[in-house]
Design a protein around this motif. Structure first.
Motif, mmCIF file in Angstrom:
data_model
loop_
_atom_site.group_PDB
_atom_site.id
_atom_site.type_symbol
_atom_site.label_atom_id
_atom_site.label_comp_id
_atom_site.label_asym_id
_atom_site.label_seq_id
_atom_site.Cartn_x
_atom_site.Cartn_y
_atom_site.Cartn_z
ATOM 1 N N ILE A 73 0.889 -1.246 0.114
ATOM 2 C CA ILE A 73 0.001 -0.066 0.137
ATOM 3 C C ILE A 73 0.993 1.276 0.083
ATOM 4 C CG2 ILE A 73 -1.713 1.355 1.384
ATOM 5 C CD1 ILE A 73 -2.584 -1.438 2.437
ATOM 6 N N LEU A 74 0.661 2.236 -0.942
ATOM 7 C CA LEU A 74 1.613 3.232 -1.050
ATOM 8 C C LEU A 74 0.905 4.862 -0.606
ATOM 9 C CD1 LEU A 74 3.238 2.576 -4.544
ATOM 10 C CD2 LEU A 74 3.871 1.821 -2.170
ATOM 11 N N THR A 75 -0.480 4.872 -0.616
ATOM 12 C CA THR A 75 -0.860 5.977 -0.102
ATOM 13 C C THR A 75 -2.045 5.630 0.641
ATOM 14 O OG1 THR A 75 -2.389 6.041 -2.063
ATOM 15 C CG2 THR A 75 -0.415 7.108 -2.258
ATOM 16 N N SER A 76 -2.513 6.490 1.612
ATOM 17 C CA SER A 76 -3.557 6.293 2.673
ATOM 18 C C SER A 76 -4.307 7.603 2.908
ATOM 19 C CB SER A 76 -3.282 5.531 3.825
ATOM 20 O OG SER A 76 -4.169 5.456 4.768
ATOM 21 N N ALA A 77 -4.958 8.315 1.982
ATOM 22 C CA ALA A 77 -5.541 9.490 2.113
ATOM 23 C C ALA A 77 -6.615 9.796 3.183
ATOM 24 C CB ALA A 77 -5.976 10.215 0.921
ATOM 25 N N ASN A 78 -7.455 8.724 3.383
ATOM 26 C CA ASN A 78 -8.350 8.890 4.017
ATOM 27 C C ASN A 78 -8.362 7.768 5.253
ATOM 28 O OD1 ASN A 78 -10.099 10.995 2.757
ATOM 29 N ND2 ASN A 78 -10.303 9.586 1.206
ATOM 30 N N LEU A 79 -7.445 6.924 5.289
ATOM 31 C CA LEU A 79 -7.493 6.155 6.424
ATOM 32 C C LEU A 79 -6.074 6.346 7.436
ATOM 33 C CD1 LEU A 79 -8.616 2.655 4.888
ATOM 34 C CD2 LEU A 79 -9.882 4.336 6.074
ATOM 35 N N HIS A 80 -5.568 5.382 8.124
ATOM 36 C CA HIS A 80 -4.601 5.890 9.079
ATOM 37 C C HIS A 80 -3.122 6.002 8.199
ATOM 38 C CE1 HIS A 80 -1.664 5.505 12.469
ATOM 39 N NE2 HIS A 80 -2.751 5.588 13.128
ATOM 40 N N PRO A 81 -2.305 6.985 8.594
ATOM 41 C CA PRO A 81 -1.139 6.976 7.828
ATOM 42 C C PRO A 81 -0.048 5.969 7.838
ATOM 43 C CG PRO A 81 -0.942 8.647 9.623
ATOM 44 C CD PRO A 81 -2.464 7.929 9.556
ATOM 45 N N ASP A 82 -0.262 5.103 8.881
ATOM 46 C CA ASP A 82 0.693 3.817 9.054
ATOM 47 C C ASP A 82 0.328 2.799 7.998
ATOM 48 O OD1 ASP A 82 1.746 5.128 11.246
ATOM 49 O OD2 ASP A 82 1.064 3.714 12.672
ATOM 50 N N PHE A 83 -0.620 3.037 7.089
ATOM 51 C CA PHE A 83 -0.994 2.240 6.258
ATOM 52 C C PHE A 83 0.402 2.490 4.987
ATOM 53 C CE2 PHE A 83 -4.940 1.301 7.712
ATOM 54 C CZ PHE A 83 -5.006 -0.091 7.563
ATOM 55 N N ILE A 84 0.879 3.665 4.824
ATOM 56 C CA ILE A 84 1.527 3.829 3.772
ATOM 57 C C ILE A 84 2.810 3.234 3.801
ATOM 58 C CG2 ILE A 84 3.013 5.792 2.714
ATOM 59 C CD1 ILE A 84 0.679 7.824 4.097
ATOM 60 N N GLY A 85 3.440 2.328 3.020
ATOM 61 C CA GLY A 85 4.502 1.587 2.771
ATOM 62 C C GLY A 85 4.189 0.299 3.382
ATOM 63 N N CYS A 86 2.840 0.073 3.852
ATOM 64 C CA CYS A 86 2.675 -1.327 4.505
ATOM 65 C C CYS A 86 2.440 -2.608 3.495
ATOM 66 C CB CYS A 86 1.553 -1.148 5.273
ATOM 67 S SG CYS A 86 0.730 -2.624 5.951
ATOM 68 N N ASP A 87 2.979 -3.597 3.953
ATOM 69 C CA ASP A 87 2.692 -5.072 3.224
ATOM 70 C C ASP A 87 1.321 -5.220 3.550
ATOM 71 O OD1 ASP A 87 2.405 -7.532 2.178
ATOM 72 O OD2 ASP A 87 4.419 -8.084 2.562
ATOM 73 N N GLY A 88 0.397 -4.781 2.876
ATOM 74 C CA GLY A 88 -1.120 -5.015 2.958
ATOM 75 C C GLY A 88 -1.443 -6.529 2.791
ATOM 76 N N ARG A 89 -0.894 -7.265 2.115
ATOM 77 C CA ARG A 89 -1.314 -8.624 1.735
ATOM 78 C C ARG A 89 -0.854 -9.412 3.131
ATOM 79 N NH1 ARG A 89 1.404 -11.641 -3.214
ATOM 80 N NH2 ARG A 89 -0.082 -10.437 -4.363
ATOM 81 N N THR A 90 0.395 -9.179 3.539
ATOM 82 C CA THR A 90 0.895 -9.992 4.790
ATOM 83 C C THR A 90 0.036 -9.557 5.953
ATOM 84 O OG1 THR A 90 3.091 -10.044 3.955
ATOM 85 C CG2 THR A 90 2.671 -10.384 6.455
ATOM 86 N N LEU A 91 -0.460 -8.273 6.178
ATOM 87 C CA LEU A 91 -1.127 -7.822 7.071
ATOM 88 C C LEU A 91 -2.356 -8.426 7.137
ATOM 89 C CD1 LEU A 91 -1.822 -5.509 9.393
ATOM 90 C CD2 LEU A 91 -2.711 -4.235 7.515
ATOM 91 N N PHE A 92 -3.237 -8.569 6.137
ATOM 92 C CA PHE A 92 -4.475 -9.124 6.150
ATOM 93 C C PHE A 92 -4.489 -10.577 6.127
ATOM 94 C CE2 PHE A 92 -5.276 -4.597 4.245
ATOM 95 C CZ PHE A 92 -6.160 -4.272 5.447
ATOM 96 N N GLU A 93 -3.248 -11.268 5.642
ATOM 97 C CA GLU A 93 -3.416 -12.668 5.643
ATOM 98 C C GLU A 93 -3.117 -13.271 6.908
ATOM 99 O OE1 GLU A 93 -2.104 -14.026 0.882
ATOM 100 O OE2 GLU A 93 -0.617 -13.833 2.510
ATOM 101 N N GLN A 94 -2.302 -12.480 7.770
ATOM 102 C CA GLN A 94 -2.029 -12.844 9.101
ATOM 103 C C GLN A 94 -3.200 -12.633 10.034
ATOM 104 O OE1 GLN A 94 1.208 -10.382 10.333
ATOM 105 N NE2 GLN A 94 2.764 -11.859 9.547
ATOM 106 N N ALA A 95 -4.194 -11.535 9.662
ATOM 107 C CA ALA A 95 -5.402 -11.526 10.463
ATOM 108 C C ALA A 95 -6.635 -12.445 9.926
ATOM 109 C CB ALA A 95 -5.914 -9.815 10.114
ATOM 110 N N THR A 96 -6.394 -12.780 8.908
ATOM 111 C CA THR A 96 -7.480 -13.846 8.419
ATOM 112 C C THR A 96 -7.060 -15.298 8.150
ATOM 113 O OG1 THR A 96 -6.968 -13.556 6.117
ATOM 114 C CG2 THR A 96 -8.309 -11.824 6.953
ATOM 115 N N LYS A 97 -5.793 -15.479 8.137
ATOM 116 C CA LYS A 97 -5.341 -16.842 7.925
ATOM 117 C C LYS A 97 -5.717 -17.452 6.605
ATOM 118 C CE LYS A 97 -3.296 -16.988 12.024
ATOM 119 N NZ LYS A 97 -3.746 -15.694 12.408
#
Length: 248
Positions: A73-97
């Motif tokens: 994830i490269l931008t996050s205008a309307n959500l938390h700024p910590d999403f910027i640069g985040c590996d979103g796939r890993t984040l959500f795969e860890q949460a959902t298995k």
């Protein structure tokens, strides 16, 4: 193929299982409100709630409101700024298995509309705008998606982006009636028309269900139509994206 589609928005996370051969939801959508801006781990937990609600064990497609390059994830205008640069796939795969594929949320909505909805069978340039908390955009030429167009962040005035003046949320925040807001929206669409020359403009997002209140005020060269999937487009398109990314 059955895939769980999840649409992350600025005020809620919504999801439902989708039959990707037809675009139909296989169950009533689950909606979890997010009235405050949540950091990545907490928002991922909300996504996990939706997965648990459906007792889902298969693949998941997630539409995220920002620029998405592969898993990142490269931008996050309307959500938390910590999403910027985040590996979103890993984040959500860890949460959902579960295996997850990410896509820009407006691109997801566009995929649904072009395959099954208002843009179906249109060979030329099609522009979809989602008007909600912000403005999302999806651009198609000959049915092919140009990813991450992010036209809602076009610089508009006083250093602010267009979505601060023309989004569905802006209409309420600025206390604009439908005619005033449609005038602003017409100006914005006129700029996009001069740049992109779309043959069809599809309006989605929260205000698409109320199109009869303002469409007659719009002044455009291109034909303007409401999204057929309304608020379900992001869910359906996220599932379609995940189907197309199998093995990626």
């Amino acid at each position: 193929m059955k895939i769980l589609g999840i649409d992350i928005g600025g005020s809620a996370v919504k999801g439902a299982p989708v039959e990707t051969t037809t675009g139909q939801l296989l169950a009533e959508r689950c909606r979890v409100a997010t009235p405050t801006v949540l950091p990545p781990a907490e928002l991922a937990a909300v996504v996990g709630e939706i997965v648990a609600h459906f007792r889902w064990r298969g693949r998941i497609g997630i539409g995220f409101p920002g620029v998405v390059h592969g898993p990142r994830i490269l931008t996050s205008a309307n959500l938390h700024p910590d999403f910027i640069g985040c590996d979103g796939r890993t984040l959500f795969e860890q949460a959902t298995k579960r295996p997850v594929n990410l896509v820009n949320d407006a691109d997801a909505a566009g995929l649904a509309e072009v395959k099954f909805g208002a843009g179906r069978g249109r060979p030329g340039t099609v522009l979809l705008l989602t008007l909600g908390t912000g403005i999302g955009s999806a651009l198609f030429c000959g049915g092919a998606l140009y990813q991450n167009s992010e036209l809602g962040h076009l610089p508009w005035t006083r250093g602010k982006s267009a979505e601060k003046f023309m989004s569905g949320a802006a209409r309420k925040d600025l206390n604009l009636d439908w005619e005033e807001w449609a005038g602003r929206l017409s100006d914005y669409l006129g700029v996009l028309e001069r740049i992109l020359w779309p043959e069809l403009i599809i309006i989605g997002g929260g205000v698409s269900a109320k199109h009869r209140k303002y469409f007659h005020f719009l002044k455009t060269r291109a034909k303007v139509v409401p999204a057929e999937f309304l608020n379900e487009a992001g869910i359906v398109g996220a599932a379609l994206w995940a189907e197309g990314q199998r093995g990626a």
